[in-house]
Design an enzyme around this catalytic site. Structure first.
Site, mmCIF file in Angstrom:
data_model
loop_
_atom_site.group_PDB
_atom_site.id
_atom_site.type_symbol
_atom_site.label_atom_id
_atom_site.label_comp_id
_atom_site.label_asym_id
_atom_site.label_seq_id
_atom_site.Cartn_x
_atom_site.Cartn_y
_atom_site.Cartn_z
ATOM 1 N N GLY A 186 0.560 -1.375 -0.297
ATOM 2 C CA GLY A 186 0.387 -0.237 0.078
ATOM 3 C C GLY A 186 0.942 1.488 -0.035
ATOM 4 N N CYS A 187 0.429 2.076 -0.132
ATOM 5 C CA CYS A 187 0.886 3.603 -0.952
ATOM 6 C C CYS A 187 1.698 4.643 0.738
ATOM 7 C CB CYS A 187 -0.194 4.870 -1.221
ATOM 8 S SG CYS A 187 -1.983 4.938 -0.850
#
Length: 335
Positions: free
Chosen positions: A149-150
């Site tokens: 995930g970012c």
């Protein structure tokens, strides 16, 4: 040439994948799936790509969708990949998934953070967690990668070398991170509408944001994570704190850890999201504060680049035996 299918091609991450693949020497966007925009031209969702994809339209995913496909990218909301993964894996097609469905090690942890029972727990161990700087060898030999995930990417890259070096207490980590609005996706939402975001700075997901689980899994510690929404389109700045347990300058440990990494730059200056906008680059720094007995570590990434599409391509390059940096740049667009 490697024929590539993109699931979720009409979203922001899908558009960034297309922008990067337009200049990739080996990966060719062959099938562009976008359920809500099926039959519409690519330029209807991504006008900036009109010149590169003038004759292309989005397709609906169907029974023969993966015929003649050599690689699959999935940029779908969480929950969707669970229903498609078995079909892709059974065909032995290399698969890079950006959704959260296969990032975590077990179904109980997934249910704890995502609120739903996992629909394909038997497939979890077939995916490798995808941050190339930490898992390069595993990604090279994988058929399926769950790209990180970012927020998790930004925080993990700032903290993991310091945990590994014994510089910080892994039970004491705090992450405050701010993201641009594109991180919420393309779908219109009241909370991310212009009039709500412009001129404002807000925290959300208090003590419950799902990327916490990835941070804890990757660092082996405990993380208190608070995400914030910033009135900008792209970028994540993660500001991380932890109690120090070792001696030395944390910048030195970061420099050693990332000395040979093409996309990570260790800087003496506090990094800014503008420095990495439009790139697959990461800028990190750290400080020791002897007064409080804590370490401060910061990381800046583009949430659509290294936090999403760029990292997916970096993983695919490794999986397919290509130059890891093919189609990617660590250099941001400035000003």
């Amino acid at each position: 040439m490697i024929r590539t299918a993109i699931l979720g091609a009409s979203g922001y991450v899908g558009g960034e994948l297309l922008r990067l693949l337009a200049a990739h020497p080996a990966l060719v966007p062959a099938k562009l799936f976008g359920e809500s925009k099926a039959g519409q031209p690519v330029s209807s969702a991504h006008p900036h790509l009109a010149a590169a994809f003038a004759d292309r339209s989005f397709e609906k995913f169907g029974d023969r969708a993966l015929d003649d496909v050599d690689l699959v990218f999935a940029a779908l909301p969480h929950g969707h990949s669970q229903r498609l993964a078995a079909t892709i894996l059974d065909r032995q097609i290399p698969f890079v998934d950006l959704g959260a469905d296969f990032r975590l090690n077990d179904s109980a942890t997934y249910e704890r953070w995502y609120g739903d029972a996992h629909e394909a727990p038997e497939l979890l161990d077939r995916f490798v967690y995808g941050i190339p700087e930490l898992h390069r060898d595993a990604i090279r030999s994988a058929k399926a990668v769950a790209a990180a995930g970012c927020y998790a990417t930004a925080a993990i890259l700032a903290l993991k070398p310091l945990v590994d070096a014994g510089m910080i207490d892994p039970a004491s980590m705090i992450v405050d991170a701010a993201s641009g609005v594109s991180g919420a996706g393309r779908e219109a939402k009241e909370a991310t509408g212009f009039s709500n975001v412009d001129g404002s700075f807000a925290a959300y997901g208090l003590v419950s944001h799902r990327h916490t689980a990835e941070m804890e899994m990757a660092t082996g510690g405990t993380v208190l994570f608070t995400p914030h929404l910033v009135p900008m389109t792209r970028g994540i700045l993660a500001t991380c704190y932890a109690t120090t347990t070792g001696e030395g300058d944390p910048l030195d440990f970061l420099r050693v850890a990332y000395a040979d990494e093409p996309f990570v730059h260790v800087t003496d200056q506090p990094p800014a999201t503008k420095w990495v906008a439009g790139s697959n680059g990461v800028q990190v720094t750290a400080r020791r504060d002897d007064r409080t007995g804590r370490i401060l570590a910061l990381s800046a990434i583009d949430n659509l680049g290294k936090g999403a599409a760029g990292q997916m391509i970096q993983c695919a390059n490794l999986m397919l035996g290509l130059d890891e940096g093919a189609g990617l740049s660590p250099i941001g667009v400035f000003p």
